[in-house]
Design an enzyme around this catalytic site. Structure first.
Site, PDB file in Angstrom:
ATOM      1  N   PRO A  53       0.821  -1.209   0.000  1.00 24.98           N
ATOM      2  CA  PRO A  53       0.000   0.000   0.000  1.00 24.98           C
ATOM      3  C   PRO A  53       0.849   1.251   0.000  1.00 24.98           C
ATOM      4  O   PRO A  53       1.884   1.308   0.657  1.00 24.98           O
ATOM      5  CB  PRO A  53      -0.800  -0.124   1.305  1.00 24.98           C
ATOM      6  CG  PRO A  53       0.065  -0.971   2.179  1.00 24.98           C
ATOM      7  CD  PRO A  53       0.744  -1.947   1.273  1.00 24.98           C
ATOM      8  N   CYS A 105       5.200   3.871   7.703  1.00 27.21           N
ATOM      9  CA  CYS A 105       5.362   5.127   6.971  1.00 27.21           C
ATOM     10  C   CYS A 105       6.519   5.941   7.559  1.00 27.21           C
ATOM     11  O   CYS A 105       6.526   6.238   8.754  1.00 27.21           O
ATOM     12  CB  CYS A 105       4.069   5.930   7.022  1.00 27.21           C
ATOM     13  SG  CYS A 105       4.171   7.488   6.111  1.00 27.21           S
ATOM     14  N   GLN A 128      -5.643  -0.963   4.436  1.00 30.63           N
ATOM     15  CA  GLN A 128      -4.609  -0.588   5.393  1.00 30.63           C
ATOM     16  C   GLN A 128      -5.065   0.590   6.239  1.00 30.63           C
ATOM     17  O   GLN A 128      -5.565   1.594   5.733  1.00 30.63           O
ATOM     18  CB  GLN A 128      -3.284  -0.232   4.722  1.00 30.63           C
ATOM     19  CG  GLN A 128      -2.190  -0.106   5.790  1.00 30.63           C
ATOM     20  CD  GLN A 128      -0.844   0.292   5.244  1.00 30.63           C
ATOM     21  OE1 GLN A 128      -0.686   1.404   4.770  1.00 30.63           O
ATOM     22  NE2 GLN A 128       0.136  -0.597   5.341  1.00 30.63           N
TER      23      GLN A 128
END
Length: 219
Positions: free
Chosen positions: A28, A120, A89
């Site tokens: 993702p 991230c 996600q």
């Protein structure tokens, strides 16, 4: 005369109740893996391989925005009719909103699989303690994973697997992946994925496969 028996080949990847014929997962990425992009990728796999066998994860959805039914966020949860399983996600920094979002996903049949984003590396995310910075706060990290697993169970859908994605750590002096993997498993996650870079590396350099191997042994 004995009848020969045939054994079905083992799945390439199993996540909870889902057995996948391919170990390939479309990672993702915010602003990229929307329904149109995933559709194109699935068309390419079908054209080249004859079927769709991998896992395609939607772009990152923020838990609070989902709970508040932000129109843009709700649009991001769109899946094509032939996507199976539907993999969503979830980005979160708060156990309460994690619980509410995961329960909403389960009760409203928004997805078949929930992947938690702790990978991230973008500074505007990590400065707030989210993404790849969050596993450093082990208790908070554990409570967030626990909240998601409990939410789908409380919603009557314990079959929805919750998985966790994280990085090796914040930087070379602060590796967290071994603890992150163990904690996620202890809290009921069905699987974990490790990006073999630190948050400080972002997307530069090369992935450290040795650290991934260490995590596999540790798990």
């Amino acid at each position: 005369m004995s009848t020969p028996t045939t054994t079905a080949p083992a799945p390439a990847l199993s996540i909870g109740r889902f057995d996948l014929d391919s170990p390939v997962v479309l990672a993702p990425m915010a602003g990229v893996t929307n329904v149109a992009f995933r559709t194109l990728c699935r068309e390419q796999e079908r054209e080249r391989m004859g079927s769709v066998a991998g896992l395609y994860v939607c772009e990152m959805v923020t838990a609070r925005a989902l709970v508040e039914r932000n129109p843009k966020t709700m649009h991001m949860t769109t899946f094509a009719a032939d996507e199976d399983p539907r993999s969503l996600q979830l980005y979160t920094t708060d156990p309460e909103y994690t619980y509410r979002a995961a329960r909403m996903i389960a009760e409203e049949d928004l997805a078949d699989h929930i992947d938690m984003n702790f990978g991230c590396p973008v500074p505007k995310v990590t400065r707030r303690g989210g993404g790849s910075a969050l596993p450093f706060k082990r208790r908070l990290y554990a409570s967030i994973v626990r909240a998601a697993v409990r939410a789908v169970s409380d919603a009557g859908h314990p079959e929805i697997p919750v998985t966790v994605k994280f990085r090796v750590g914040i930087d070379d002096d602060h590796h967290t992946h071994l603890d992150a993997g163990r904690i996620a498993a202890d809290e009921g996650a069905a699987a974990v994925a490790c990006h073999g870079r630190t948050a400080a590396q972002r997307y530069s350099g090369t992935a450290d496969w040795e650290q991934i191997a260490r995590l596999v042994d540790h798990m």
